[in-house]
Design a protein around this motif. Sequence first.
Motif, PDB file in Angstrom:
ATOM      1  N   LYS A 167      11.980   7.917  11.638  1.00 29.47           N
ATOM      2  CA  LYS A 167      11.044   7.919  10.511  1.00 29.47           C
ATOM      3  C   LYS A 167       9.839   7.004  10.715  1.00 29.47           C
ATOM      4  O   LYS A 167       8.716   7.340  10.370  1.00 29.47           O
ATOM      5  CB  LYS A 167      11.782   7.419   9.275  1.00 29.47           C
ATOM      6  CG  LYS A 167      12.284   8.500   8.348  1.00 29.47           C
ATOM      7  CD  LYS A 167      12.757   7.799   7.085  1.00 29.47           C
ATOM      8  CE  LYS A 167      13.398   8.723   6.103  1.00 29.47           C
ATOM      9  NZ  LYS A 167      14.125   7.961   5.081  1.00 29.47           N
ATOM     10  N   TYR A 168      10.083   5.805  11.235  1.00 29.75           N
ATOM     11  CA  TYR A 168       9.046   4.769  11.221  1.00 29.75           C
ATOM     12  C   TYR A 168       8.462   4.412  12.584  1.00 29.75           C
ATOM     13  O   TYR A 168       7.547   3.602  12.665  1.00 29.75           O
ATOM     14  CB  TYR A 168       9.594   3.498  10.562  1.00 29.75           C
ATOM     15  CG  TYR A 168      10.202   3.745   9.202  1.00 29.75           C
ATOM     16  CD1 TYR A 168       9.450   4.352   8.191  1.00 29.75           C
ATOM     17  CD2 TYR A 168      11.525   3.412   8.937  1.00 29.75           C
ATOM     18  CE1 TYR A 168       9.997   4.606   6.952  1.00 29.75           C
ATOM     19  CE2 TYR A 168      12.082   3.655   7.693  1.00 29.75           C
ATOM     20  CZ  TYR A 168      11.311   4.259   6.698  1.00 29.75           C
ATOM     21  OH  TYR A 168      11.863   4.517   5.482  1.00 29.75           O
ATOM     22  N   LYS A 196       3.894   4.429  11.506  1.00 27.37           N
ATOM     23  CA  LYS A 196       3.963   4.653  12.959  1.00 27.37           C
ATOM     24  C   LYS A 196       2.725   4.105  13.666  1.00 27.37           C
ATOM     25  O   LYS A 196       2.810   3.584  14.774  1.00 27.37           O
ATOM     26  CB  LYS A 196       4.130   6.148  13.261  1.00 27.37           C
ATOM     27  CG  LYS A 196       5.533   6.644  12.965  1.00 27.37           C
ATOM     28  CD  LYS A 196       5.693   8.128  13.240  1.00 27.37           C
ATOM     29  CE  LYS A 196       7.079   8.564  12.751  1.00 27.37           C
ATOM     30  NZ  LYS A 196       7.343   9.981  12.977  1.00 27.37           N
ATOM     31  N   ASN A 238       0.808  -1.229   0.000  1.00 26.80           N
ATOM     32  CA  ASN A 238       0.000   0.000   0.000  1.00 26.80           C
ATOM     33  C   ASN A 238       0.834   1.268   0.000  1.00 26.80           C
ATOM     34  O   ASN A 238       0.289   2.358   0.098  1.00 26.80           O
ATOM     35  CB  ASN A 238      -0.941   0.012   1.202  1.00 26.80           C
ATOM     36  CG  ASN A 238      -1.817  -1.226   1.239  1.00 26.80           C
ATOM     37  OD1 ASN A 238      -2.306  -1.662   0.207  1.00 26.80           O
ATOM     38  ND2 ASN A 238      -1.980  -1.796   2.416  1.00 26.80           N
ATOM     39  N   ASN A 239       2.168   1.073  -0.050  1.00 32.20           N
ATOM     40  CA  ASN A 239       3.040   2.243  -0.084  1.00 32.20           C
ATOM     41  C   ASN A 239       2.695   3.228   1.043  1.00 32.20           C
ATOM     42  O   ASN A 239       2.449   4.409   0.798  1.00 32.20           O
ATOM     43  CB  ASN A 239       2.881   2.902  -1.457  1.00 32.20           C
ATOM     44  CG  ASN A 239       4.169   3.570  -1.878  1.00 32.20           C
ATOM     45  OD1 ASN A 239       5.127   3.614  -1.098  1.00 32.20           O
ATOM     46  ND2 ASN A 239       4.192   4.078  -3.091  1.00 32.20           N
ATOM     47  N   LEU A 240       2.638   2.732   2.240  1.00 27.10           N
ATOM     48  CA  LEU A 240       2.182   3.547   3.378  1.00 27.10           C
ATOM     49  C   LEU A 240       3.130   4.711   3.684  1.00 27.10           C
ATOM     50  O   LEU A 240       4.340   4.607   3.486  1.00 27.10           O
ATOM     51  CB  LEU A 240       2.051   2.669   4.630  1.00 27.10           C
ATOM     52  CG  LEU A 240       1.026   1.538   4.591  1.00 27.10           C
ATOM     53  CD1 LEU A 240       0.902   0.884   5.960  1.00 27.10           C
ATOM     54  CD2 LEU A 240      -0.347   2.035   4.134  1.00 27.10           C
ATOM     55  N   SER A 241       2.543   5.788   4.188  1.00 32.07           N
ATOM     56  CA  SER A 241       3.349   6.949   4.593  1.00 32.07           C
ATOM     57  C   SER A 241       4.004   6.650   5.946  1.00 32.07           C
ATOM     58  O   SER A 241       3.604   5.715   6.646  1.00 32.07           O
ATOM     59  CB  SER A 241       2.447   8.171   4.723  1.00 32.07           C
ATOM     60  OG  SER A 241       1.609   8.013   5.864  1.00 32.07           O
ATOM     61  N   ASN A 242       4.977   7.462   6.310  1.00 31.69           N
ATOM     62  CA  ASN A 242       5.659   7.256   7.592  1.00 31.69           C
ATOM     63  C   ASN A 242       4.679   7.316   8.768  1.00 31.69           C
ATOM     64  O   ASN A 242       4.797   6.546   9.719  1.00 31.69           O
ATOM     65  CB  ASN A 242       6.767   8.294   7.790  1.00 31.69           C
ATOM     66  CG  ASN A 242       7.904   8.067   6.813  1.00 31.69           C
ATOM     67  OD1 ASN A 242       7.931   7.040   6.115  1.00 31.69           O
ATOM     68  ND2 ASN A 242       8.829   8.993   6.746  1.00 31.69           N
ATOM     69  N   ASP A 243       3.724   8.255   8.694  1.00 30.15           N
ATOM     70  CA  ASP A 243       2.751   8.366   9.783  1.00 30.15           C
ATOM     71  C   ASP A 243       1.880   7.119   9.884  1.00 30.15           C
ATOM     72  O   ASP A 243       1.522   6.679  10.975  1.00 30.15           O
ATOM     73  CB  ASP A 243       1.865   9.606   9.586  1.00 30.15           C
ATOM     74  CG  ASP A 243       2.547  10.848  10.146  1.00 30.15           C
ATOM     75  OD1 ASP A 243       3.543  10.685  10.881  1.00 30.15           O
ATOM     76  OD2 ASP A 243       2.096  11.968   9.828  1.00 30.15           O
ATOM     77  N   GLU A 244       1.547   6.552   8.725  1.00 33.87           N
ATOM     78  CA  GLU A 244       0.735   5.325   8.733  1.00 33.87           C
ATOM     79  C   GLU A 244       1.547   4.152   9.297  1.00 33.87           C
ATOM     80  O   GLU A 244       1.016   3.313  10.023  1.00 33.87           O
ATOM     81  CB  GLU A 244       0.242   5.018   7.308  1.00 33.87           C
ATOM     82  CG  GLU A 244      -0.886   5.949   6.877  1.00 33.87           C
ATOM     83  CD  GLU A 244      -1.165   5.897   5.376  1.00 33.87           C
ATOM     84  OE1 GLU A 244      -2.343   5.992   5.010  1.00 33.87           O
ATOM     85  OE2 GLU A 244      -0.216   5.760   4.583  1.00 33.87           O
TER      86      GLU A 244
END
Length: 309
Positions: free
Chosen positions: A245-246, A199, A191-197
């Motif tokens: 970041k993660y 986290k 899903n190519n998740l963002s860093n916030d996702e």
Amino acid sequence: MKSCVKKDIHNGIQPIRVLKHNLTHRLVDRNTELINELHLNFKLQNKIKYHIAELPLIDKQTPFIDSNGLINIHETYLSYIWTVTYSMFVLYEEGISIPDYIKRNIGSPKKQNPELLDLVKELFDYSKSLIRAYSEWDKEYFPNPEFFDENTDEGWYILRTNDLYVEVLNFVLYHEIAHAEFEHINKIKLNNLSNDEIKKLELEADTRAIELMLFNCRNKNATEIAITIGLASMLFTGIDLNGGKYHPDIDVRIENFIYKVNLKEDSSIWAFLVLFLKLWDEQFSHNFKHKKEYDTFKELYYELIEQTK
Ligand SMILES: [Zn+2]
């Protein structure tokens, strides 16, 4: 007299090697059904990859699970966790709990041993040194799980630290298992998740690990101490609470734990948390201030945390 508990099956280069097999035993025992199910679904492999290398923590020597469900752990990280656990346990008992018994004039379960506090300060310096530079654990001088005398105070703490260490690692490993259970690695990739996702998924893994730990534990307080050590030990790796970041910030992960276990006002966990923050303050000279008098460790904890913002 000190004696050695190492056997031929214990391979590795640091004294922590003698506890290698204890880690998996309790892990599987705790939630056999779940572990079996994850094996059957090919979400989790039935072995753990144990890395033995003369490398510091910052050289990718922290636990992770790969996309094939293989958990990786590293001897430097294990040495770091054991030495931090021993240090925290002794600092709490000898520096907070026993003095409190004495102050209140009630018999303490153990006689005070102030010399141990000095030794532990040095051991804790060794723990922190492992973050940036690898060096051998001096087992003639420092407390360690391989070569010790169980009839001394030092040994008394070693046996109890061994047990607590296994519990800390159970939390760390269940966090990785939760990633497998919820298929986080694939979710991130597909899903190519963002860093916030990402986290958010980390917090989800923490929450699940806490649940699985408390679902089956011998002593709730000991398990909570272990989870605290698992989360707060990462404080010493950096000057701020930033999780990178993660990962969520360390205080966010701790707050999630406090909320999840519904931590009572009089829990000893607050004192542990304060201890962690004070050592971290010393390490990086944050110069946190606090009132001379405070009613509870909980109050003090939040007073200190406020100053980290
Ligand atoms: Zn994770």
